[in-house]
Design a protein around this motif. Structure first.
Motif, short mmCIF file in Angstrom:
data_model
loop_
_atom_site.label_atom_id
_atom_site.label_comp_id
_atom_site.label_asym_id
_atom_site.label_seq_id
_atom_site.Cartn_x
_atom_site.Cartn_y
_atom_site.Cartn_z
N GLN A 35 22.80 -58.21 -69.95
CA GLN A 35 22.93 -56.98 -70.13
C GLN A 35 24.50 -56.69 -70.52
OE1 GLN A 35 20.05 -55.20 -66.63
NE2 GLN A 35 21.63 -53.77 -67.28
N ASP A 36 25.22 -57.80 -70.92
CA ASP A 36 26.51 -57.71 -71.30
C ASP A 36 26.84 -57.47 -72.91
OD1 ASP A 36 25.42 -60.34 -71.19
OD2 ASP A 36 27.45 -60.96 -72.21
N ALA A 37 27.93 -57.11 -73.30
CA ALA A 37 28.20 -57.13 -74.74
C ALA A 37 29.76 -57.60 -74.69
CB ALA A 37 28.08 -55.69 -75.35
N THR A 38 29.88 -58.53 -75.50
CA THR A 38 31.41 -59.15 -75.73
C THR A 38 31.82 -58.57 -77.20
OG1 THR A 38 32.83 -60.84 -75.74
CG2 THR A 38 30.78 -61.24 -76.85
N VAL A 39 33.22 -58.44 -77.53
CA VAL A 39 33.84 -58.14 -78.35
C VAL A 39 35.06 -59.14 -78.58
CG1 VAL A 39 33.34 -55.83 -78.30
CG2 VAL A 39 35.32 -56.52 -77.52
N ALA A 40 34.97 -59.48 -80.08
CA ALA A 40 36.28 -60.50 -80.46
C ALA A 40 36.69 -59.82 -81.76
CB ALA A 40 35.49 -61.91 -80.53
N TYR A 41 38.02 -59.69 -81.82
CA TYR A 41 38.51 -59.05 -83.00
C TYR A 41 38.20 -59.94 -84.22
CZ TYR A 41 41.65 -56.55 -85.99
OH TYR A 41 42.35 -55.85 -86.99
N GLY A 42 37.41 -58.98 -85.21
CA GLY A 42 37.29 -59.47 -86.29
C GLY A 42 35.98 -60.55 -86.43
N ALA A 43 35.46 -60.66 -85.49
CA ALA A 43 34.15 -61.76 -85.30
C ALA A 43 32.98 -61.20 -84.73
CB ALA A 43 34.65 -63.05 -84.48
N LYS A 44 33.16 -60.51 -83.46
CA LYS A 44 32.05 -59.82 -82.81
C LYS A 44 32.35 -58.57 -82.33
CE LYS A 44 30.43 -64.04 -80.87
NZ LYS A 44 30.22 -65.06 -79.68
N ASP A 45 31.32 -57.50 -82.50
CA ASP A 45 31.64 -56.33 -82.18
C ASP A 45 30.34 -55.59 -81.47
OD1 ASP A 45 32.81 -53.82 -82.18
OD2 ASP A 45 33.10 -53.41 -84.34
N PHE A 46 30.42 -54.44 -80.87
CA PHE A 46 29.48 -53.72 -80.28
C PHE A 46 29.26 -52.48 -81.25
CE2 PHE A 46 28.08 -50.31 -77.42
CZ PHE A 46 26.75 -50.67 -77.38
N LYS A 47 28.11 -52.27 -81.65
CA LYS A 47 27.99 -50.97 -82.36
C LYS A 47 26.50 -50.53 -82.11
CE LYS A 47 30.35 -52.94 -86.66
NZ LYS A 47 29.97 -53.11 -87.75
N PHE A 48 26.54 -48.96 -81.76
CA PHE A 48 25.43 -48.23 -81.66
C PHE A 48 25.28 -46.93 -82.57
CE2 PHE A 48 28.19 -46.38 -78.61
CZ PHE A 48 28.05 -44.91 -78.61
N LYS A 49 24.19 -46.57 -82.78
CA LYS A 49 23.88 -45.36 -83.60
C LYS A 49 23.35 -44.18 -83.01
CE LYS A 49 21.50 -44.07 -87.69
NZ LYS A 49 20.65 -44.39 -88.81
N ASN A 50 23.82 -43.28 -83.13
CA ASN A 50 23.43 -41.95 -82.41
C ASN A 50 22.26 -41.50 -83.57
OD1 ASN A 50 22.66 -39.38 -81.53
ND2 ASN A 50 24.75 -38.42 -82.11
N ASN A 51 21.01 -41.89 -82.83
CA ASN A 51 19.82 -41.50 -83.48
C ASN A 51 19.09 -40.45 -82.97
OD1 ASN A 51 19.40 -42.91 -81.18
ND2 ASN A 51 17.56 -44.09 -81.60
N THR A 52 19.77 -39.47 -82.31
CA THR A 52 19.40 -38.24 -81.93
C THR A 52 19.58 -37.07 -83.12
OG1 THR A 52 21.18 -37.49 -80.68
CG2 THR A 52 19.98 -39.04 -79.56
N ASP A 53 18.85 -35.88 -82.84
CA ASP A 53 19.22 -34.95 -83.91
C ASP A 53 20.56 -34.21 -83.42
OD1 ASP A 53 16.87 -35.46 -85.33
OD2 ASP A 53 15.77 -34.20 -84.05
N PHE A 54 21.35 -34.38 -82.29
CA PHE A 54 22.27 -33.66 -81.95
C PHE A 54 23.68 -34.58 -81.79
CE2 PHE A 54 18.73 -31.60 -80.42
CZ PHE A 54 18.81 -30.39 -81.04
N PRO A 55 24.83 -34.08 -81.77
CA PRO A 55 26.08 -34.90 -81.52
C PRO A 55 26.14 -35.43 -79.89
CG PRO A 55 26.66 -32.67 -82.35
CD PRO A 55 25.24 -32.88 -82.26
N ILE A 56 26.96 -36.53 -79.76
CA ILE A 56 26.68 -36.76 -78.45
C ILE A 56 28.35 -37.08 -78.06
CG2 ILE A 56 24.47 -38.15 -78.26
CD1 ILE A 56 26.40 -40.50 -78.77
N LEU A 57 28.61 -37.10 -76.79
CA LEU A 57 30.10 -37.09 -76.33
C LEU A 57 30.20 -38.28 -75.37
CD1 LEU A 57 32.93 -35.94 -75.51
CD2 LEU A 57 32.17 -34.88 -73.65
#
Length: 154
Positions: A35-57
Motif C-alpha cells: 500500500q505504499d507509493a514511492t516517487v523519485a524525481y525524473g524516474a518514478k511518479d505516482f499518478k491517478f486520474k479523476n474518473n468521476t463525472d465531477f471535480p474533486i478537491l
C-alpha cells in the motif's frame, strides 16, 4: 514518500483510477506492504486520474508532525477493502555495530528492520447495491531492511 503513499491510499479508497504507482525498494513502517507509493524525481511518479463525472478537491494539512489528507467530491465512493497475499518473505538481517560507551551486555536498536517480501494486492469494491468486485492492484517486491543494533564491545 509519506505524502505519495497517503495520497495513493485515499485515491484507492475513493475508487479513482491509478495511472502510475511504484512500491519502495524496501518496506516502510507507515503503511502495510503493498500500500505504499514511492516517487523519485525524473524516474518514478505516482499518478491517478479523476474518473468521476465531477471535480474533486485534494485537502492536506500537517498538524503536530501528523499528515491529514482527504479527497472531496460529489459522488460517494463505494466501500473499498484491501487484501494482500504474501508470496514469500526474506528475513531481515541483523547488523551489529560496536559501541564501547554502552554498558556491558546491553544492546541498542538503531534501526528497526523489516522483512523483505513479495506481495500481491487486491481491493474488494462493494457498490451501493451490495455487488462486490475484485480488482488486482499489482505485485510489490521488497528487499529486507536490516536491523542495525549497537552492542557493547571492549
Amino acid at each position: 514518500c509519506k505524502i505519495s503513499s497517503t495520497l495513493y491510499n485515499i485515491a484507492v479508497l475513493a475508487n479513482l483510477e491509478i495511472v502510475e504507482r511504484h512500491n519502495h525498494n524496501m518496506p516502510v513502517p507507515y503503511v502495510p506492504y503493498g500500500q505504499d507509493a514511492t516517487v523519485a524525481y525524473g524516474a518514478k511518479d505516482f499518478k491517478f486520474k479523476n474518473n468521476t463525472d465531477f471535480p474533486i478537491l485534494i485537502w492536506a494539512q500537517g498538524i503536530d508532525n501528523i499528515l491529514y489528507m482527504a479527497l472531496y467530491g460529489q459522488e460517494k465512493p463505494p466501500l473499498i477493502k484491501w487484501q494482500h497475499q504474501f508470496l514469500n518473505r526474506q528475513p531481515a538481517p541483523v547488523i551489529y555495530k560496536t559501541n564501547p560507551n554502552l554498558t556491558p551486555n546491553t544492546e541498542k536498536i538503531l534501526i528497526e528492520g523489516m522483512d523483505g517480501a513479495t506481495v500481491k494486492s487486491w481491493i474488494l469494491i462493494t457498490d451501493r447495491e451490495g455487488n462486490t468486485t475484485r480488482k488486482y492492484m499489482g505485485t510489490s517486491y521488497y528487499n529486507p531492511m536490516p536491523y542495525i543494533i549497537e552492542k557493547y564491545d571492549y
